[in-house]
Design a protein around this motif. Sequence first.
Motif: not given
Length: 540
Positions: A104-107, A152-155
């Motif tokens: 929840v805290s990471l975009n 470059a990874d997303f959450p």
Amino acid sequence: MSSSPLLRIEDLDIAFRQAGRVTPVVQDLSLSIEPGETLALVGESGSGKSVTALSILRLIRAQTVVYPRGDILFAGQSLLHASEAQLRNIRGNQIAMIFQEPMVSLNPLHNIEKQLAEVLALHRGMGRQAARAEIIQCLDRVGIVHPAARLADFPHQLSGGERQRVMIAMAILTQPQLLIADEPTTALDVSVQAQILSLLQELKQELGMAMLFITHNLRIVRSIADRVAVMHQGRCVESNTRAALFASPQHAYTRKLLQSEPTGSPNPVDPASPVLLRVVDLSVAFPVRRGLLRRTVSNKQVVQQLSFTLRRGESIGLVGESGSGKSTTGLALLRLLNAGGSIEFDGQPLQTFNRKQMLPFRRRIQVVFQDPYSALNPRLSVMQIIAEGLQVHQRLTAEQREQRVIAAMQEVGLDPQSRHRYPTEFSGGQRQRIAIARALILQPELLILDEPTSSLDKSVQAQILDLLRNLQQRHGLSYLFISHDLQVVRSLCHQVIVLQHGKVVEQGECEKLFTQPQHAYTRQLLAFSQSAESEQDSVG
């Protein structure tokens, strides 16, 4: 230590406005933290720990919260009466926070590098190249493997534990005077927990940083805290030095916390019980995309050739460190991810079914996800969330649905009177119990539990494990139990599968694996767990 506390909470009351009523959640709270000191704030879910932490940084919506009495002082400055401009200067720069739920805290729209670089640009005025070097170094320190390759990874491409490590990196990049850590090791396995706690201790020494460490894990409290404050039903019932509190707890609730550990053993399984789930050579790979057009440049193998059988009434534990492929396996079995291999449920080849064909099996296979806040719709009340499956799969009247919801909430230890409230009005542990109630209400045959007790304090954890055992005995439920807590696995599971880097390194009967581990990695996991248990025994 300084004669003047860095943080002082004085006679604080916290209440929430709801439907014209004001409900108190924290009462008469007084705490202080000296520069360089670690204060552990412990207590069961819903005791007011996280609300207190969020109030320090004024992160609760002003329309919903009331502070009828008391004050919060940081370096002598009132935070409750500070302007927004003053708070912006304090947040991040002087006080940083690691939140309980990293997804929840990471975009979700920005990659890891962009989110961490934003912190350095905003708070330290750092350019992109200098920021990149600092980010890689910090990610390496918090245990992210090959950090340069993960920028470059997303959450969503990170495991729960990896997301938590990124959150820790984000908080310490600004080198704050006070770090508020709200359950920072909840999603981490015991080996990585030890690394993170060691890191936080090092940073504390290097930066002279003070910490408010919120947790329900008393082993961690013993290893990291200077002083401990115990909260129960919104009040601080005991506060003392770590040594004094563990050696001679004064309050009955503190003694109960110290004595709460997972106990019990799995229900016996009939040897003639039929196979419910058969998995053969399950493999999952994720495409690795790079560049502006997000072209696939390679595939990352996350799970490789996993095979097992699960009988009716049986539990299998899936263990391994964060990022080993445990949660990915659960999602693949639910057909929420594409996977190779064979998945046979009650004789039916699920891997060949389309969405429509899978619908009848959705009721029979339910899941409790690792992050309860992400899994609950914030726009729906608890009543609507728990009843949603009934509306899809069963024809019931509104009154019948409500009665089923009330019964499900009572089974998992939630007050049915709270069924018209929303997820944001519950603690992390309470939200996890809502998620369990939602899964159980459809009376499934197979329940996939992804770290279902990780956000629960020890006393509630024991209740949930007892509940799961009772439900299994009553309804013949089968469980796939994903966890990094080996004590919990041992108390519930008949078989264990140990995953490392997506590969099965060992599997077999639970007791045999715990008493005669064959693989070096299994022995390492057990060594960490047994070290934690012996520490806990020394306090009890």
